[in-house]
Every structure is written in structure tokens, then in C-alpha cells.
Design a protein around this motif. Structure first.
Motif, PDB file in Angstrom:
ATOM      1  N   GLY A  30      11.273  -1.176  -8.679  1.00  0.00           N
ATOM      2  CA  GLY A  30      10.022  -1.880  -8.424  1.00  0.00           C
ATOM      3  C   GLY A  30       8.856  -0.910  -8.379  1.00  0.00           C
ATOM      4  O   GLY A  30       8.921   0.115  -7.689  1.00  0.00           O
ATOM      5  N   ALA A  31       7.786  -1.203  -9.113  1.00  0.00           N
ATOM      6  CA  ALA A  31       6.698  -0.235  -9.312  1.00  0.00           C
ATOM      7  C   ALA A  31       5.593  -0.313  -8.267  1.00  0.00           C
ATOM      8  O   ALA A  31       4.671   0.505  -8.302  1.00  0.00           O
ATOM      9  N   MET A  32       5.672  -1.240  -7.326  1.00  0.00           N
ATOM     10  CA  MET A  32       4.545  -1.465  -6.427  1.00  0.00           C
ATOM     11  C   MET A  32       4.144  -0.217  -5.649  1.00  0.00           C
ATOM     12  O   MET A  32       2.966   0.088  -5.491  1.00  0.00           O
ATOM     13  N   ARG A  33       5.128   0.567  -5.177  1.00  0.00           N
ATOM     14  CA  ARG A  33       4.818   1.717  -4.326  1.00  0.00           C
ATOM     15  C   ARG A  33       4.427   2.971  -5.115  1.00  0.00           C
ATOM     16  O   ARG A  33       4.114   3.998  -4.521  1.00  0.00           O
ATOM     17  N   LEU A  34       4.423   2.881  -6.428  1.00  0.00           N
ATOM     18  CA  LEU A  34       4.001   4.038  -7.216  1.00  0.00           C
ATOM     19  C   LEU A  34       2.538   4.396  -6.993  1.00  0.00           C
ATOM     20  O   LEU A  34       2.136   5.538  -7.153  1.00  0.00           O
ATOM     21  N   THR A  35       1.730   3.411  -6.623  1.00  0.00           N
ATOM     22  CA  THR A  35       0.288   3.642  -6.563  1.00  0.00           C
ATOM     23  C   THR A  35      -0.178   4.179  -5.218  1.00  0.00           C
ATOM     24  O   THR A  35      -1.244   4.788  -5.129  1.00  0.00           O
ATOM     25  N   GLY A  36       0.584   3.953  -4.158  1.00  0.00           N
ATOM     26  CA  GLY A  36       0.183   4.404  -2.833  1.00  0.00           C
ATOM     27  C   GLY A  36       1.319   4.282  -1.856  1.00  0.00           C
ATOM     28  O   GLY A  36       2.354   3.676  -2.152  1.00  0.00           O
ATOM     29  N   SER A  37       1.136   4.847  -0.680  1.00  0.00           N
ATOM     30  CA  SER A  37       2.214   4.842   0.312  1.00  0.00           C
ATOM     31  C   SER A  37       2.382   3.483   0.962  1.00  0.00           C
ATOM     32  O   SER A  37       3.408   3.217   1.580  1.00  0.00           O
ATOM     33  N   ALA A  38       1.387   2.600   0.844  1.00  0.00           N
ATOM     34  CA  ALA A  38       1.476   1.261   1.418  1.00  0.00           C
ATOM     35  C   ALA A  38       1.052   0.244   0.375  1.00  0.00           C
ATOM     36  O   ALA A  38       0.225   0.517  -0.491  1.00  0.00           O
ATOM     37  N   ALA A  39       1.634  -0.944   0.461  1.00  0.00           N
ATOM     38  CA  ALA A  39       1.356  -1.972  -0.515  1.00  0.00           C
ATOM     39  C   ALA A  39      -0.111  -2.383  -0.498  1.00  0.00           C
ATOM     40  O   ALA A  39      -0.668  -2.705   0.546  1.00  0.00           O
ATOM     41  N   PHE A  40      -0.739  -2.372  -1.670  1.00  0.00           N
ATOM     42  CA  PHE A  40      -2.088  -2.889  -1.874  1.00  0.00           C
ATOM     43  C   PHE A  40      -3.155  -2.182  -1.035  1.00  0.00           C
ATOM     44  O   PHE A  40      -4.187  -2.754  -0.708  1.00  0.00           O
ATOM     45  N   ASP A  41      -2.902  -0.922  -0.682  1.00  0.00           N
ATOM     46  CA  ASP A  41      -3.857  -0.157   0.116  1.00  0.00           C
ATOM     47  C   ASP A  41      -4.724   0.675  -0.824  1.00  0.00           C
ATOM     48  O   ASP A  41      -4.261   1.655  -1.414  1.00  0.00           O
ATOM     49  N   LEU A  42      -6.005   0.309  -0.971  1.00  0.00           N
ATOM     50  CA  LEU A  42      -6.889   1.033  -1.877  1.00  0.00           C
ATOM     51  C   LEU A  42      -7.171   2.443  -1.377  1.00  0.00           C
ATOM     52  O   LEU A  42      -7.522   3.326  -2.162  1.00  0.00           O
ATOM     53  N   GLY A  43      -7.041   2.672  -0.095  1.00  0.00           N
ATOM     54  CA  GLY A  43      -7.385   3.978   0.440  1.00  0.00           C
ATOM     55  C   GLY A  43      -6.278   5.005   0.347  1.00  0.00           C
ATOM     56  O   GLY A  43      -6.459   6.139   0.753  1.00  0.00           O
ATOM     57  N   SER A  44      -5.131   4.614  -0.180  1.00  0.00           N
ATOM     58  CA  SER A  44      -3.976   5.513  -0.224  1.00  0.00           C
ATOM     59  C   SER A  44      -3.457   5.593  -1.644  1.00  0.00           C
ATOM     60  O   SER A  44      -3.008   4.603  -2.198  1.00  0.00           O
ATOM     61  N   SER A  45      -3.533   6.772  -2.262  1.00  0.00           N
ATOM     62  CA  SER A  45      -3.051   6.953  -3.626  1.00  0.00           C
ATOM     63  C   SER A  45      -2.023   8.077  -3.671  1.00  0.00           C
ATOM     64  O   SER A  45      -2.236   9.146  -3.102  1.00  0.00           O
ATOM     65  N   ARG A  46      -0.917   7.825  -4.358  1.00  0.00           N
ATOM     66  CA  ARG A  46       0.109   8.851  -4.501  1.00  0.00           C
ATOM     67  C   ARG A  46      -0.320   9.875  -5.550  1.00  0.00           C
ATOM     68  O   ARG A  46      -1.172   9.618  -6.394  1.00  0.00           O
TER      69      ARG A  46
END
Length: 303
Positions: A30-46
Motif C-alpha cells: 500500500g502506497a499511502m505511507r510513502l508520502t509522509g509518516s502519517a496519513a494525509f499529513d501535508l506537514g510531514s514528507s518522507r
């Protein structure tokens, strides 16, 4: 403690199922957590390069089913575009599943559920971000009770036009599945379901899908209720039954939860997500973990 075979287990160890004409390993990503440490959190980017490495490593480990969506993004990262960057040109055996219905604006705020006429734009946005001329599977994600015939009919037209190969449903009840099947074939159902979260309607759908040969794809199978906002330390919140089974197998509690999920039936797929390479390897290794009937019963009773 992780399983001793974490670094060598291939996703094929979980067995296979079919999504229409696509055969996939039952342990996907599942790719959801690829973008940040928390789901749909704009302030957190991996870290971008780490996310790319995780995707490439997943494919190396035999993962051939990736679940994503255009609304999986943080301030700096888009899951679809990370997939495109990491994996294009795509291997022929790779199946990418996306979903439409919900949407977010540039600020991250959720938009109203798409109208039937807006679904083509959402499909085309997924095509653009992924760099593809068709989508393998598109799930219509519902946003509450009510009929879905107009929305599913719009996607069925896009399927006839060749933009979509197969159709699925997400966040539904049994009545929605019957309604959709009267319009076009359904190859998968994606609902919340896991050891710590077993809504009645999802349990009914798990059984119905098994009877009809439809893939059942739980989301948040590891996280459980209330933990989707970010990864809790492994073992946090687990009851004694999960911990005991994990110790018996030299496995992590997360691996036990995944093994329990896959143990619900040959038609059940798992799509655990992570941006951590070590967790990826552990998740894939869970596909080789076989629980005994007594262990399954113990976990079933734990809730």
C-alpha cells in the motif's frame, strides 16, 4: 524479534489470486505511507529517495500488486508520482490499483465526493501521474450510504473505452456489491478489516467475496482502529494472544496480524504500507508465516 527469513522471503510465499485477468501475489504493498509518516499529513514528507528505494525493493521482493490513489500526497510528495519515478517503465507483471471518488485540493482539504461526471477527470489524473495509458484496476470508494449506480456506471463506460481494465469497490456494504455487479464485473472489494477491527458488514463481504471468487483486500490490517494516523511501535496496544503467537514464531506482532489476515481465505489479499525498508522486508516475510488452527482460534477470540 523478526522472522529469521526476513531478508530472503519472496512475496510469492503468500500464494496468488487473480484480479480479473491479472494474477498477483497475495502479499502486496500500500502506497499511502510513502508520502509522509502519517496519513494525509501535508506537514510531514518522507525522504524522496528512500521512498523510491522502498518501491524498487518491494518489486525485487516479488511484490506485484501496488495500491495507490491520486489523493495520497503530502506537501512535497505524491504517491503516484513516486511510483512512476521508481518503477516506470513498469514490469508487465506489475498490477497497480488506484481508487476514485474522494479528492483533496492543493491545501490537503477534502473535497465533496466526486459526481459521476467528475470521475473521468480523476481517472485521467491518475493516468497522468502514473504515466500510463490505462489503469489496471480502479476502485470506486464510497463516501457513505446510498446508491452507486450512476458512479459505477460512469466507470464502466471508461472501462469500455479502454482507460480502465478492471473495476473494484471500496468502503461498501453487501448491497453495494450486488448493485455494482448488475452493471459491470467487480474483481475486488477493499474494506477496513483486521484482527483489531472487524466491522460486521466487512465480515459479511469477506464471506460473500469468497463465495463469488472476488478478491477481498483489507486496509489498515496492521494498524487497526484508530492507529492509521501514524505507525505505532510494533507491539504497542497488542494483547497477550498476539504477543504469545509472535513469540512462538519468532515474529513481530505486525507479522502475526498480517498472517491472520491472509489466513481468512485464499481470496484475501494484504496491502501493508510502509516507507521503511526494514519494515517492508518484515511485511513481505509475513507471507510465509503459517499459523496453526489453534493459533487462529486464539487470535479470533482476542478481538
Amino acid at each position: 524479534m523478526t522472522t529469521k527469513t526476513t531478508q530472503t522471503v519472496d512475496a510469492a510465499a503468500a500464494g496468488t489470486w487473480t484480479l480479473g485477468d491479472r494474477t498477483v501475489n497475495r502479499l502486496g504493498f500500500g502506497a499511502m505511507r510513502l508520502t509522509g509518516s502519517a496519513a494525509f499529513d501535508l506537514g510531514s514528507s518522507r525522504d524522496r529517495e528512500q521512498s523510491i528505494r522502498v518501491l524498487r525493493r518491494a518489486v525485487e521482493l516479488g511484490v506485484d500488486h501496488i495500491d495507490t490513489a491520486a489523493f495520497y500526497f503530502s506537501r512535497l510528495r505524491s504517491a503516484n508520482e513516486l511510483i512512476n519515478r521508481a518503477l516506470a517503465p513498469y514490469p508487465d507483471e506489475l498490477t497497480i490499483v488506484t481508487k476514485v471518488g474522494p479528492g483533496r485540493d492543493a491545501s490537503g482539504a477534502w473535497l465533496s465526493w466526486a459526481t459521476p461526471g467528475q470521475l473521468r477527470g480523476q481517472v485521467e489524473e491518475n493516468l497522468r501521474q502514473l504515466g500510463r495509458d490505462h489503469l489496471d484496476v480502479v476502485n470506486l470508494r464510497l463516501n457513505g450510504p446510498g446508491p452507486l449506480s450512476d458512479h459505477f456506471g460512469a466507470l464502466a463506460e471508461l472501462r469500455e473505452a479502454g482507460l480502465i481494465r478492471h473495476l473494484g469497490l471500496s468502503n461498501i456494504g453487501p448491497e453495494h456489491l450486488a448493485e455494482a455487479q448488475a452493471i459491470a464485473p467487480v474483481v475486488c472489494v477493499q474494506n477496513r478489516y483486521g484482527l483489531a477491527s472487524r466491522p460486521d458488514r466487512s465480515g459479511d463481504l469477506l464471506r460473500i467475496c469468497g463465495e463469488q471468487g472476488i478478491a477481498f483486500v483489507p486496509f489498515f490490517a496492521i494498524a487497526g482502529e484508530g492507529r492509521e494516523g501514524g505507525a505505532a511501535p510494533d507491539g504497542a496496544g497488542d494483547d497477550d494472544a498476539v504477543l504469545a503467537v509472535a513469540r512462538a514464531h519468532g515474529a513481530t506482532p505486525a507479522q502475526v496480524r498480517l498472517a491472520w489476515t491472509l489466513g481468512q481465505g485464499g481470496h484475501v489479499l494484504a496491502i501493508p504500507g510502509t516507507g521503511n525498508p526494514d519494515h517492508l522486508a518484515e511485511n513481505v516475510a509475513a507471507g510465509a508465516l503459517r499459523l496453526t488452527a489453534d493459533e487462529m482460534a486464539l487470535l479470533d477470540a482476542a478481538r
